[in-house]
Write a protein that holds these residues in place. Sequence first.
Motif, PDB file in Angstrom:
ATOM      1  N   LEU A  31      26.612  -4.558  51.947  1.00 47.25           N
ATOM      2  CA  LEU A  31      25.672  -4.791  53.049  1.00 47.25           C
ATOM      3  C   LEU A  31      24.314  -4.158  52.769  1.00 47.25           C
ATOM      4  O   LEU A  31      23.280  -4.754  53.069  1.00 47.25           O
ATOM      5  N   ASN A  32      24.304  -2.973  52.179  1.00 46.74           N
ATOM      6  CA  ASN A  32      23.022  -2.315  51.923  1.00 46.74           C
ATOM      7  C   ASN A  32      22.163  -3.080  50.928  1.00 46.74           C
ATOM      8  O   ASN A  32      20.939  -3.056  51.024  1.00 46.74           O
ATOM      9  N   ARG A  33      22.789  -3.793  50.011  1.00 43.06           N
ATOM     10  CA  ARG A  33      22.000  -4.601  49.073  1.00 43.06           C
ATOM     11  C   ARG A  33      21.745  -6.007  49.613  1.00 43.06           C
ATOM     12  O   ARG A  33      20.630  -6.503  49.581  1.00 43.06           O
ATOM     13  N   LEU A 139      35.157  -9.334  50.934  1.00 36.20           N
ATOM     14  CA  LEU A 139      34.181  -8.586  51.733  1.00 36.20           C
ATOM     15  C   LEU A 139      32.781  -9.178  51.592  1.00 36.20           C
ATOM     16  O   LEU A 139      32.061  -9.338  52.580  1.00 36.20           O
ATOM     17  N   ARG A 140      32.412  -9.515  50.370  1.00 41.57           N
ATOM     18  CA  ARG A 140      31.085 -10.093  50.154  1.00 41.57           C
ATOM     19  C   ARG A 140      30.946 -11.419  50.908  1.00 41.57           C
ATOM     20  O   ARG A 140      29.898 -11.688  51.504  1.00 41.57           O
ATOM     21  N   THR A 144      28.187 -11.970  53.786  1.00 40.46           N
ATOM     22  CA  THR A 144      27.215 -13.054  53.646  1.00 40.46           C
ATOM     23  C   THR A 144      27.141 -13.882  54.927  1.00 40.46           C
ATOM     24  O   THR A 144      26.049 -14.183  55.423  1.00 40.46           O
ATOM     25  N   VAL A 145      28.278 -14.220  55.491  1.00 42.96           N
ATOM     26  CA  VAL A 145      28.305 -14.992  56.734  1.00 42.96           C
ATOM     27  C   VAL A 145      27.726 -14.162  57.877  1.00 42.96           C
ATOM     28  O   VAL A 145      26.909 -14.649  58.667  1.00 42.96           O
ATOM     29  N   ARG A 164      34.795 -12.095  65.177  1.00 41.97           N
ATOM     30  CA  ARG A 164      36.247 -12.226  65.029  1.00 41.97           C
ATOM     31  C   ARG A 164      36.581 -13.411  64.119  1.00 41.97           C
ATOM     32  O   ARG A 164      37.512 -13.339  63.316  1.00 41.97           O
ATOM     33  N   ASP A 165      35.819 -14.505  64.232  1.00 42.48           N
ATOM     34  CA  ASP A 165      36.027 -15.650  63.345  1.00 42.48           C
ATOM     35  C   ASP A 165      35.792 -15.267  61.885  1.00 42.48           C
ATOM     36  O   ASP A 165      36.542 -15.699  61.001  1.00 42.48           O
ATOM     37  N   ILE A 166      34.775 -14.474  61.631  1.00 40.86           N
ATOM     38  CA  ILE A 166      34.508 -14.009  60.264  1.00 40.86           C
ATOM     39  C   ILE A 166      35.709 -13.239  59.735  1.00 40.86           C
ATOM     40  O   ILE A 166      36.083 -13.369  58.571  1.00 40.86           O
TER      41      ILE A 166
END
Length: 180
Positions: A31-33, A139-140, A144-145, A164-166
């Motif tokens: 997330l930080n990148r 996780l990526r 991204t979503v 929650r869908d993610i």
Amino acid sequence: MTEQIAATRIYNVLFLCTGNSSRSIMAEAILNRDGAGKFRGYSAGSHPTGTVNPLTLKVLGSYGYSTEGLASKSWDVFTGPEAPVMDFVFTVCDSAAGEVAPVWPGQPVTAHWGIENPTRGTGSDLEREAAFVAAFRYLRNRITVFSALPLASLDRLNLGARLRDIGQLEGTTRPDPKVA
């Protein structure tokens, strides 16, 4: 009037796991990148191991993610008056999802994004590393979503549903109902 998430600030996101040695650490780094300055990622654990798993660091590095400053720490770090206020809190392991978490200042939006624990992988070194790569990719994909969501146009209820869908994307695990 429905509450809307502001669009012009950096959102603080906390990723939780029990040990804070692999999945939550990966999510923080991703997330930080990849959050493109829109998000600031953090990670913590309910019972941190105190060290980041070496395969976590290896996989992050192999995909070009910085591992500088990553550390296994307790979620208590984020409950004090000096802690950053979280906008979002995501559990990424099923055991943490079943634990009684602290009350987070600011009433963040929460969701469970369960990913299989790569530290439980067995087999050859290559097979164990493949488990970390799979966790990283799941996780990526979720991040991204999440990063692409139109936060400013979603009220809290719809945002919660989208999050929650993610958590149901490929690679999801289910919390053990006996733990909750």
